[in-house]
Design an enzyme around this catalytic site. Structure first.
Site, PDB file in Angstrom:
ATOM      1  N   HIS A  63       0.701  -1.305   0.237  1.00 23.88           N
ATOM      2  CA  HIS A  63      -0.051   0.025   0.134  1.00 23.88           C
ATOM      3  C   HIS A  63       1.007   1.123  -0.032  1.00 23.88           C
ATOM      4  O   HIS A  63       2.006   1.124   0.462  1.00 23.88           O
ATOM      5  CB  HIS A  63      -0.880  -0.140   1.312  1.00 23.88           C
ATOM      6  CG  HIS A  63      -2.083  -0.918   1.070  1.00 23.88           C
ATOM      7  ND1 HIS A  63      -2.952  -0.805   1.994  1.00 23.88           N
ATOM      8  CD2 HIS A  63      -2.205  -1.920   0.343  1.00 23.88           C
ATOM      9  CE1 HIS A  63      -4.021  -2.096   1.929  1.00 23.88           C
ATOM     10  NE2 HIS A  63      -3.429  -2.822   0.902  1.00 23.88           N
ATOM     11  N   GLU A  65       1.051   3.915   2.013  1.00 29.68           N
ATOM     12  CA  GLU A  65       1.767   4.139   3.381  1.00 29.68           C
ATOM     13  C   GLU A  65       2.935   3.262   3.508  1.00 29.68           C
ATOM     14  O   GLU A  65       3.971   3.651   3.976  1.00 29.68           O
ATOM     15  CB  GLU A  65       0.577   3.948   4.246  1.00 29.68           C
ATOM     16  CG  GLU A  65      -0.670   4.856   4.195  1.00 29.68           C
ATOM     17  CD  GLU A  65      -1.794   4.231   3.643  1.00 29.68           C
ATOM     18  OE1 GLU A  65      -2.921   4.379   3.969  1.00 29.68           O
ATOM     19  OE2 GLU A  65      -1.486   3.346   2.562  1.00 29.68           O
ATOM     20  N   CYS A  93      -6.008   1.732   5.971  1.00 27.58           N
ATOM     21  CA  CYS A  93      -6.521   0.583   6.404  1.00 27.58           C
ATOM     22  C   CYS A  93      -6.074   0.276   7.726  1.00 27.58           C
ATOM     23  O   CYS A  93      -5.046   0.573   8.362  1.00 27.58           O
ATOM     24  CB  CYS A  93      -6.243  -0.649   5.417  1.00 27.58           C
ATOM     25  SG  CYS A  93      -4.721  -1.004   5.377  1.00 27.58           S
ATOM     26  N   CYS A  96      -2.299  -0.506   7.469  1.00 27.86           N
ATOM     27  CA  CYS A  96      -1.280   0.749   7.587  1.00 27.86           C
ATOM     28  C   CYS A  96      -1.451   1.531   8.673  1.00 27.86           C
ATOM     29  O   CYS A  96      -0.452   2.041   9.214  1.00 27.86           O
ATOM     30  CB  CYS A  96      -1.909   1.536   6.079  1.00 27.86           C
ATOM     31  SG  CYS A  96      -1.520   0.697   4.707  1.00 27.86           S
TER      32      CYS A  96
END
Length: 183
Positions: A63, A65, A93, A96
């Site tokens: 992701h 992040e 999420c 993260c």
């Protein structure tokens, strides 16, 4: 997301960094990824940046992040990213959010809320969990409409592409059946 409504106004610097994150989200989209971008800033300088790469990297943890945190750790030669701010176009999420807490990011600013998997107040809030041993200031809604529109346009286009592909496959099957029955 009541807690986000009482946040102080965002600065022009906040907006500048979020716009940069949106540019990174566009890079993700150009690579066939969900358009999410992130920028990590310390003392007004970009330390690291990233965008979603899960599909291309064949890695569910890629992701925006996480990619940014990995690069920042290397740049600072430390997994603790003290006194930093992460700007991300979509609410983190749970994965993260956990990584941001473990890396000690001081402030998290996100654009659009994630009503399906948001872990900064939309669905759950890991940043305020009693299980967290570190806390971060979380502010959401910076350029929210623009960030949401970027994501919605991507998914609308993706659904249209899938529909057209299915239609073309069906037409090809019908053509093949006609050719077979004419023999």
């Amino acid at each position: 997301m009541e807690s986000l409504l009482s946040q102080p106004p965002f600065t022009s610097e906040d907006e500048q960094f979020m716009r940069h994150a949106m540019t990174l989200a566009h890079k993700a989209e150009n690579q066939g990824e969900v358009p999410v971008g992130a920028v990590l800033v310390k003392d007004g300088e970009i330390i690291a940046e990233g965008w979603n790469c899960s599909i291309g990297n064949h890695d569910a943890t890629s992701h925006a992040e996480i990619e940014t945190i990995r690069k920042a750790g290397e740049a600072l030669e430390n997994y603790r990213l003290l006194d930093t701010t992460l700007y991300v176009t979509l609410e983190p999420c749970p994965m993260c959010a956990g990584a941001l807490l473990h890396s000690r990011v001081k402030r998290v600013v996100f654009g659009a809320p994630d009503l399906k998997a948001g872990a900064a107040g939309s669905v759950l809030n890991l940043f305020e969990s009693q299980a967290s041993y570190h806390y971060a200031d979380v502010e959401g809604g910076l350029l929210e409409d623009e960030c949401r529109e970027q994501l919605q346009a991507f998914f609308k286009r993706r659904r249209k592409e899938i529909k057209e592909k299915r239609k073309a496959e069906k037409a090809e099957q019908e053509k093949s059946l006609k050719q077979t029955s004419n023999k």
